[in-house]
Design an enzyme around this catalytic site. Structure first.
Site, PDB file in Angstrom:
ATOM      1  N   HIS A   1       9.020   1.102   3.422  1.00 53.72           N
ATOM      2  CA  HIS A   1      10.033   1.177   4.303  1.00 53.72           C
ATOM      3  C   HIS A   1      10.851  -0.090   4.395  1.00 53.72           C
ATOM      4  O   HIS A   1      10.596  -0.929   3.258  1.00 53.72           O
ATOM      5  CB  HIS A   1       9.288   1.156   5.860  1.00 53.72           C
ATOM      6  CG  HIS A   1       8.528   0.205   6.256  1.00 53.72           C
ATOM      7  ND1 HIS A   1       8.610  -1.044   6.215  1.00 53.72           N
ATOM      8  CD2 HIS A   1       7.071   0.299   6.064  1.00 53.72           C
ATOM      9  CE1 HIS A   1       7.265  -1.573   6.457  1.00 53.72           C
ATOM     10  NE2 HIS A   1       6.574  -0.980   6.645  1.00 53.72           N
TER      11      HIS A   1
ATOM     12  N   SER B   1       6.248  -0.548  10.300  1.00 53.52           N
ATOM     13  CA  SER B   1       4.798  -0.552   9.660  1.00 53.52           C
ATOM     14  C   SER B   1       4.774   1.065   9.084  1.00 53.52           C
ATOM     15  O   SER B   1       5.288   1.974   9.731  1.00 53.52           O
ATOM     16  CB  SER B   1       3.916  -0.708  10.743  1.00 53.52           C
ATOM     17  OG  SER B   1       2.819  -0.230  10.379  1.00 53.52           O
TER      18      SER B   1
ATOM     19  N   ALA C   1       3.945   3.880   1.195  1.00 52.11           N
ATOM     20  CA  ALA C   1       4.709   4.489   2.250  1.00 52.11           C
ATOM     21  C   ALA C   1       5.945   3.340   2.502  1.00 52.11           C
ATOM     22  O   ALA C   1       5.883   2.905   3.641  1.00 52.11           O
ATOM     23  CB  ALA C   1       3.789   4.576   3.343  1.00 52.11           C
TER      24      ALA C   1
ATOM     25  N   GLY D   1       4.626 -10.730   3.770  1.00 58.78           N
ATOM     26  CA  GLY D   1       5.060 -10.532   5.036  1.00 58.78           C
ATOM     27  C   GLY D   1       4.421 -11.432   5.820  1.00 58.78           C
ATOM     28  O   GLY D   1       3.219 -11.290   6.134  1.00 58.78           O
TER      29      GLY D   1
ATOM     30  N   MET E   1       0.885  -1.442   0.076  1.00 58.90           N
ATOM     31  CA  MET E   1       0.055   0.104   0.170  1.00 58.90           C
ATOM     32  C   MET E   1       0.765   1.323   0.000  1.00 58.90           C
ATOM     33  O   MET E   1       0.374   2.433   0.336  1.00 58.90           O
ATOM     34  CB  MET E   1      -1.019   0.097   1.127  1.00 58.90           C
ATOM     35  CG  MET E   1      -1.996  -1.252   1.172  1.00 58.90           C
ATOM     36  SD  MET E   1      -3.351  -0.812   2.307  1.00 58.90           S
ATOM     37  CE  MET E   1      -2.713  -0.562   3.953  1.00 58.90           C
TER      38      MET E   1
ATOM     39  N   HIS F   1       9.149  -3.347   3.638  1.00 59.94           N
ATOM     40  CA  HIS F   1       8.830  -3.768   2.037  1.00 59.94           C
ATOM     41  C   HIS F   1      10.131  -3.903   1.047  1.00 59.94           C
ATOM     42  O   HIS F   1       9.901  -5.008   0.480  1.00 59.94           O
ATOM     43  CB  HIS F   1       8.276  -2.353   1.488  1.00 59.94           C
ATOM     44  CG  HIS F   1       6.937  -2.246   2.299  1.00 59.94           C
ATOM     45  ND1 HIS F   1       6.638  -1.077   3.042  1.00 59.94           N
ATOM     46  CD2 HIS F   1       5.561  -2.767   2.252  1.00 59.94           C
ATOM     47  CE1 HIS F   1       5.583  -0.677   3.395  1.00 59.94           C
ATOM     48  NE2 HIS F   1       4.812  -2.124   2.908  1.00 59.94           N
TER      49      HIS F   1
ATOM     50  N   GLN G   1     -10.664  -2.623   1.758  1.00 56.45           N
ATOM     51  CA  GLN G   1     -10.048  -3.324   2.959  1.00 56.45           C
ATOM     52  C   GLN G   1     -10.199  -2.466   4.186  1.00 56.45           C
ATOM     53  O   GLN G   1      -9.688  -2.786   5.028  1.00 56.45           O
ATOM     54  CB  GLN G   1      -8.718  -4.015   2.755  1.00 56.45           C
ATOM     55  CG  GLN G   1      -7.567  -3.157   2.548  1.00 56.45           C
ATOM     56  CD  GLN G   1      -6.403  -3.584   2.209  1.00 56.45           C
ATOM     57  OE1 GLN G   1      -6.287  -4.139   1.125  1.00 56.45           O
ATOM     58  NE2 GLN G   1      -5.104  -3.855   2.928  1.00 56.45           N
TER      59      GLN G   1
ATOM     60  N   LYS H   1       4.660 -10.557   8.836  1.00 57.74           N
ATOM     61  CA  LYS H   1       4.210  -9.595   9.815  1.00 57.74           C
ATOM     62  C   LYS H   1       2.884  -9.581   9.685  1.00 57.74           C
ATOM     63  O   LYS H   1       2.055  -9.364  10.966  1.00 57.74           O
ATOM     64  CB  LYS H   1       4.565  -8.071   9.225  1.00 57.74           C
ATOM     65  CG  LYS H   1       3.814  -6.902   9.627  1.00 57.74           C
ATOM     66  CD  LYS H   1       4.623  -6.335  11.075  1.00 57.74           C
ATOM     67  CE  LYS H   1       3.976  -5.172  11.746  1.00 57.74           C
ATOM     68  NZ  LYS H   1       2.611  -4.789  10.925  1.00 57.74           N
TER      69      LYS H   1
END
Ligand code: AMP
Length: 281
Positions: A32, A182, A30, A144, A28, A35, A59, A146
């Protein structure tokens, strides 16, 4: 050189030109280090990388952060320059040209834990991932660990819809402090960032202790809200079934937790070694 593509026909044309294997890394934006680690892992498995950047409205619930979710396409392009072949960043109208689009019903797994707190979330995730896989036709796609429940949903999606793609899981990337990276960490104040370490520390401590299932369940059940951390859940699951472990369980359990810190929802998880109780050894 990374090429930015924003329409589905152009993406399909560019995809058709690629020879060799292709990996998709859905995001999505942004972007970091978490990613980027997915992209590097994708590179080990495929000749070409497509990174999608799309904040998927399906979502997000009506009171969630869709509008204020961080968006910075220029920074994302700079971050993946040279790492990805293509960045696919469609508009909402490109992805959902018609009102009330068909959606995937992700079944019972979509209704527990994150799914219970965010009704419809995983149906929206499964829908957009199905679309992205159809549009980009990759050989592999990287997700991920995560977002452990999301990974399980995607694996089911691929099995249940017979999708010809291999799903590769990528380990959680953390900040030096232990906080899982995140895009939403940008919402945290300095104090919030310190309070958020409670999640990472909890999991780190559990990973270093072997304990019987009964002790783990008692420990997680006794977690109490504090002024700074409100727990949504902290549960030990069988990683294969995503069902809560029972008292006799032994082996690797997946402890998943979610908490609200500083008004920000944070997720984390870790595998924990659940041992046989001492008296049964
Ligand atoms: P998102 O942009 O948050 O939708 O995440 C895109 C992908 O990156 C998902 O597969 C996430 O699970 C993964 N991801 C996000 N944060 C991390 C992290 N700290 N470590 C590893 N993967 C991550």
């Amino acid at each position: 050189m990374t090429t930015l593509i924003t329409t589905i026909p152009e993406l399909r044309a560019a995809r058709a030109e690629l020879t060799g294997t292709v990996a998709l890394v859905p995001t999505m934006g942004a972007l970091h280090d978490g990613h980027l680690s997915l992209i590097r892992l994708a590179r080990q498995h495929a000749d070409h990388i497509i990174v999608s950047v799309f904040v998927n409205p399906l979502q997000f619930g009506p009171n969630e952060d869709f509008d204020r979710y961080p968006r910075d396409l220029a920074a994302d392009l700079a971050a993946v320059d040279g790492l990805a072949d293509i960045v696919f960043a469609p508009s909402t109208a490109e992805m959902y040209p018609l009102p009330d689009p068909f959606q995937v019903d992700a079944g019972p797994i979509a209704t527990v834990l994150e799914g219970a707190i965010r009704p419809g979330h995983f149906n929206g995730v499964a829908t957009v991932v199905l679309k992205l896989l159809t549009i980009t036709a990759p050989d592999i796609a990287v997700f991920g660990q995560k977002d452990a429940q999301q990974l399980t949903v995607i694996r089911r999606l691929v099995v249940d819809f017979n999708l010809p793609v291999a799903i590769i899981p990528a380990p959680i990337v953390r900040e030096e402090s232990g906080l899982a990276r995140s895009s939403r960490n940008t919402y945290l104040s300095e104090q919030g960032r310190r309070d958020a370490l409670a999640l990472g520390h909890l999991l780190r401590d559990l990973q270093h202790h072997q304990m019987p299932a009964a002790d783990l369940l008692t420990f997680l059940g006794a977690l109490a809200d504090t002024d700074s951390v409100q727990w949504d859940y902290a549960e030990a699951l069988d990683p294969d079934t995503f069902q809560p472990i029972e008292h006799g369980f032994t082996g690797e359990a997946l402890v998943v937790c979610a908490a609200r810190v500083d008004g920000v929802r944070l997720l984390d998880n870790a595998f924990v070694n659940v041992s046989t109780p001492a008296e049964e050894r």
